[in-house]
Design a protein around this motif. Structure first.
Motif, PDB file in Angstrom:
ATOM      1  N   ALA A   1      -7.244   0.410   1.624  1.00 47.60           N
ATOM      2  CA  ALA A   1      -7.024   1.603   0.803  1.00 47.60           C
ATOM      3  C   ALA A   1      -7.669   2.837   1.423  1.00 47.60           C
ATOM      4  N   GLU A   2      -8.889   2.698   1.941  1.00 48.55           N
ATOM      5  CA  GLU A   2      -9.591   3.861   2.463  1.00 48.55           C
ATOM      6  C   GLU A   2      -9.101   4.259   3.842  1.00 48.55           C
ATOM      7  N   ILE A   3      -8.582   3.323   4.594  1.00 52.04           N
ATOM      8  CA  ILE A   3      -8.063   3.662   5.918  1.00 52.04           C
ATOM      9  C   ILE A   3      -6.711   4.363   5.807  1.00 52.04           C
ATOM     10  N   MET A   4      -5.874   3.913   4.853  1.00 55.95           N
ATOM     11  CA  MET A   4      -4.512   4.453   4.772  1.00 55.95           C
ATOM     12  C   MET A   4      -4.469   5.853   4.169  1.00 55.95           C
ATOM     13  N   GLY A   5      -5.363   6.187   3.300  1.00 56.66           N
ATOM     14  CA  GLY A   5      -5.316   7.523   2.727  1.00 56.66           C
ATOM     15  C   GLY A   5      -6.537   7.795   1.871  1.00 56.66           C
ATOM     16  N   SER A   6      -7.546   8.444   2.451  1.00 56.54           N
ATOM     17  CA  SER A   6      -8.756   8.726   1.702  1.00 56.54           C
ATOM     18  C   SER A   6      -9.538   9.814   2.414  1.00 56.54           C
ATOM     19  N   THR A   7     -10.308  10.545   1.665  1.00 58.02           N
ATOM     20  CA  THR A   7     -11.183  11.570   2.242  1.00 58.02           C
ATOM     21  C   THR A   7     -12.647  11.251   1.996  1.00 58.02           C
TER      22      THR A   7
ATOM     23  N   ALA B   1       0.819  -1.217   0.000  1.00 53.53           N
ATOM     24  CA  ALA B   1       0.000   0.000   0.000  1.00 53.53           C
ATOM     25  C   ALA B   1       0.853   1.267   0.000  1.00 53.53           C
ATOM     26  N   PRO B   2       1.877   1.390   0.855  1.00 49.33           N
ATOM     27  CA  PRO B   2       2.709   2.606   0.781  1.00 49.33           C
ATOM     28  C   PRO B   2       3.412   2.768  -0.562  1.00 49.33           C
ATOM     29  N   LEU B   3       3.807   1.653  -1.162  1.00 49.21           N
ATOM     30  CA  LEU B   3       4.464   1.718  -2.463  1.00 49.21           C
ATOM     31  C   LEU B   3       3.504   2.205  -3.545  1.00 49.21           C
ATOM     32  N   PHE B   4       2.262   1.734  -3.501  1.00 50.11           N
ATOM     33  CA  PHE B   4       1.263   2.193  -4.465  1.00 50.11           C
ATOM     34  C   PHE B   4       1.005   3.694  -4.313  1.00 50.11           C
ATOM     35  N   VAL B   5       1.002   4.172  -3.068  1.00 52.27           N
ATOM     36  CA  VAL B   5       0.791   5.596  -2.836  1.00 52.27           C
ATOM     37  C   VAL B   5       1.947   6.402  -3.408  1.00 52.27           C
ATOM     38  N   LEU B   6       3.188   5.905  -3.247  1.00 54.22           N
ATOM     39  CA  LEU B   6       4.351   6.597  -3.807  1.00 54.22           C
ATOM     40  C   LEU B   6       4.310   6.611  -5.331  1.00 54.22           C
ATOM     41  N   TRP B   7       3.883   5.507  -5.924  1.00 48.63           N
ATOM     42  CA  TRP B   7       3.867   5.398  -7.385  1.00 48.63           C
ATOM     43  C   TRP B   7       2.718   6.183  -8.019  1.00 48.63           C
ATOM     44  N   PHE B   8       1.508   6.025  -7.432  1.00 47.53           N
ATOM     45  CA  PHE B   8       0.301   6.541  -8.088  1.00 47.53           C
ATOM     46  C   PHE B   8      -0.379   7.665  -7.319  1.00 47.53           C
ATOM     47  N   GLY B   9       0.208   8.090  -6.194  1.00 50.43           N
ATOM     48  CA  GLY B   9      -0.393   9.144  -5.410  1.00 50.43           C
ATOM     49  C   GLY B   9      -1.522   8.624  -4.525  1.00 50.43           C
ATOM     50  N   ILE B  10      -2.226   9.565  -3.902  1.00 51.65           N
ATOM     51  CA  ILE B  10      -3.302   9.177  -2.985  1.00 51.65           C
ATOM     52  C   ILE B  10      -4.673   9.252  -3.661  1.00 51.65           C
ATOM     53  N   GLY B  11      -4.677   9.341  -4.983  1.00 51.53           N
ATOM     54  CA  GLY B  11      -5.942   9.416  -5.708  1.00 51.53           C
ATOM     55  C   GLY B  11      -6.593   8.060  -5.870  1.00 51.53           C
ATOM     56  N   GLU B  12      -7.511   7.972  -6.821  1.00 52.61           N
ATOM     57  CA  GLU B  12      -8.284   6.752  -7.009  1.00 52.61           C
ATOM     58  C   GLU B  12      -7.452   5.616  -7.610  1.00 52.61           C
ATOM     59  N   SER B  13      -6.416   5.941  -8.374  1.00 57.32           N
ATOM     60  CA  SER B  13      -5.640   4.896  -9.057  1.00 57.32           C
ATOM     61  C   SER B  13      -5.007   3.931  -8.070  1.00 57.32           C
ATOM     62  N   SER B  14      -4.362   4.451  -7.029  1.00 58.06           N
ATOM     63  CA  SER B  14      -3.709   3.582  -6.058  1.00 58.06           C
ATOM     64  C   SER B  14      -4.720   2.723  -5.312  1.00 58.06           C
ATOM     65  N   LYS B  15      -5.887   3.268  -5.009  1.00 58.57           N
ATOM     66  CA  LYS B  15      -6.911   2.501  -4.297  1.00 58.57           C
ATOM     67  C   LYS B  15      -7.457   1.374  -5.165  1.00 58.57           C
ATOM     68  N   ILE B  16      -7.760   1.688  -6.419  1.00 59.95           N
ATOM     69  CA  ILE B  16      -8.307   0.670  -7.319  1.00 59.95           C
ATOM     70  C   ILE B  16      -7.291  -0.436  -7.580  1.00 59.95           C
ATOM     71  N   LEU B  17      -6.021  -0.070  -7.734  1.00 62.08           N
ATOM     72  CA  LEU B  17      -4.991  -1.076  -7.971  1.00 62.08           C
ATOM     73  C   LEU B  17      -4.790  -1.956  -6.745  1.00 62.08           C
ATOM     74  N   LEU B  18      -4.887  -1.384  -5.557  1.00 64.65           N
ATOM     75  CA  LEU B  18      -4.755  -2.191  -4.348  1.00 64.65           C
ATOM     76  C   LEU B  18      -5.913  -3.179  -4.230  1.00 64.65           C
ATOM     77  N   ILE B  19      -7.115  -2.743  -4.568  1.00 65.43           N
ATOM     78  CA  ILE B  19      -8.270  -3.646  -4.570  1.00 65.43           C
ATOM     79  C   ILE B  19      -8.095  -4.730  -5.629  1.00 65.43           C
ATOM     80  N   ALA B  20      -7.603  -4.334  -6.803  1.00 62.32           N
ATOM     81  CA  ALA B  20      -7.402  -5.294  -7.886  1.00 62.32           C
ATOM     82  C   ALA B  20      -6.379  -6.356  -7.510  1.00 62.32           C
ATOM     83  N   LYS B  21      -5.353  -5.977  -6.756  1.00 65.05           N
ATOM     84  CA  LYS B  21      -4.352  -6.954  -6.317  1.00 65.05           C
ATOM     85  C   LYS B  21      -4.994  -8.063  -5.488  1.00 65.05           C
TER      86      LYS B  21
END
Length: 298
Positions: free
Chosen positions: A239-245, A153-173
């Motif tokens: 995804a929503e706990i680690m970084g979401s509004t 999860a932290p790596l996805f945030v670094l790569w794709f930011g805190i937007g929807e892309s990192s959250k969707i990719l984490l769910i897809a994993k």
């Protein structure tokens, strides 16, 4: 295993020719059919009986929880009573905040599941059908499967930011691996003799996949879908706990910071209810599509 066309097969009973699919509807065992009136009444009685039996334990626990809370034996701060949780739900629903958060979470979960599930199904077919694909792809896929969500999860945030892309990719994993493994196992269980029938009928590899491999693997594929849905929800929470509004996970985290325990329980119940509804929908589709399988007991 046989060396024919690089496919994995087992030795099954002799095949039966079919027109639309090579997976035939069994003729030896015919399902019992009843009149429309009897079937409707019987289905309703069975459904009500199943619902009543399944509701005994949770209703008993809720009643006991409420009584212990009213008598002061459990802390209202840590374990608010079911009535307080219901009041918090009504308040959130009436304010309009809950509907927006639920809608955002559903969109994220659906997008992540669609991406991860589609890739899992495709790679499962690829690795299950072609022996060389298993040797090249499966070791790497299994290695990635062992990496926990919280580690990437932290790596996805670094790569794709805190937007929807990192959250969707984490769910897809999370959604990828159950469907991949179950599709792979389902293909491995396809009867050997059916592949010989496809040779006689002159099927191409694409026809083998869509008229033999996928229909025969449907029980495993549906199990993979159900497991993938569960892990998609898990990925959504992370995804929503680690970084979401926004979203149910954000609502739960915000309530925890302000010690709104009843709201936290509302979010947990929502996760459980929505997840159960999604699983029930998959089960319904599964029962309809597997009517041809006489050994299916779902």
């Amino acid at each position: 295993m046989s060396d024919h066309a690089g496919l994995y097969r087992q030795d099954p009973p002799a095949p039966v020719h079919g027109s639309e699919s090579l997976v035939p509807e069994p003729a030896a065992k015919q399902r019992q059919r009843v009149s429309p009136g009897e079937s409707g009444a019987g289905i309703w009685r069975k459904s009500l009986g199943t619902l009543a039996a399944g509701a005994v334990l949770p209703v008993s626990l809720l009643v006991l929880w409420q009584v212990l809370g009213d008598l002061g034996y459990i802390s209202e701060l840590l374990f608010p009573t079911p009535l307080r949780i219901a009041e918090a739900f009504v308040h959130l629903a009436g304010s309009g905040d809950l509907g927006g958060h639920v809608r955002i979470s559903l969109v994220r979960a659906a997008a992540g599941f669609a991406l991860g599930g589609a890739l899992g199904l495709a790679f499962g077919i690829l690795v299950g059908v072609f022996r060389i694909s298993e040797r090249v792809l499966d070791p790497s896929i299994q290695m990635v499967r062992m990496i926990p969500h919280l580690a990437v999860a932290p790596l996805f945030v670094l790569w794709f930011g805190i937007g929807e892309s990192s959250k969707i990719l984490l769910i897809a994993k999370g959604a990828f691996f159950p469907l991949y493994i179950q599709t792979y196992l389902g293909i491995r269980g396809v009867d050997n003799k059916w592949f010989e029938v496809t040779r006689v009928l002159g099927f191409t590899r694409i026809q083998q996949i869509f008229r033999l491999v996928i229909p025969s693997s449907l029980p495993h594929i549906f199990l993979g879908i159900r497991l993938s849905l569960g892990l998609a929800w898990l990925g959504l929470v992370v995804a929503e706990i680690m970084g979401s509004t926004s979203g149910i996970g954000y609502l739960m985290t915000d309530a925890r910071q302000f010690s709104k325990t009843a709201t936290v329980f509302v979010c947990i119940v929502l996760f459980a209810v929505i997840g159960k509804a999604a699983d029930a929908a998959v089960r319904l589709v599964e029962r309809r599509l597997l009517k041809w399988n006489d050994s299916y007991e779902g």
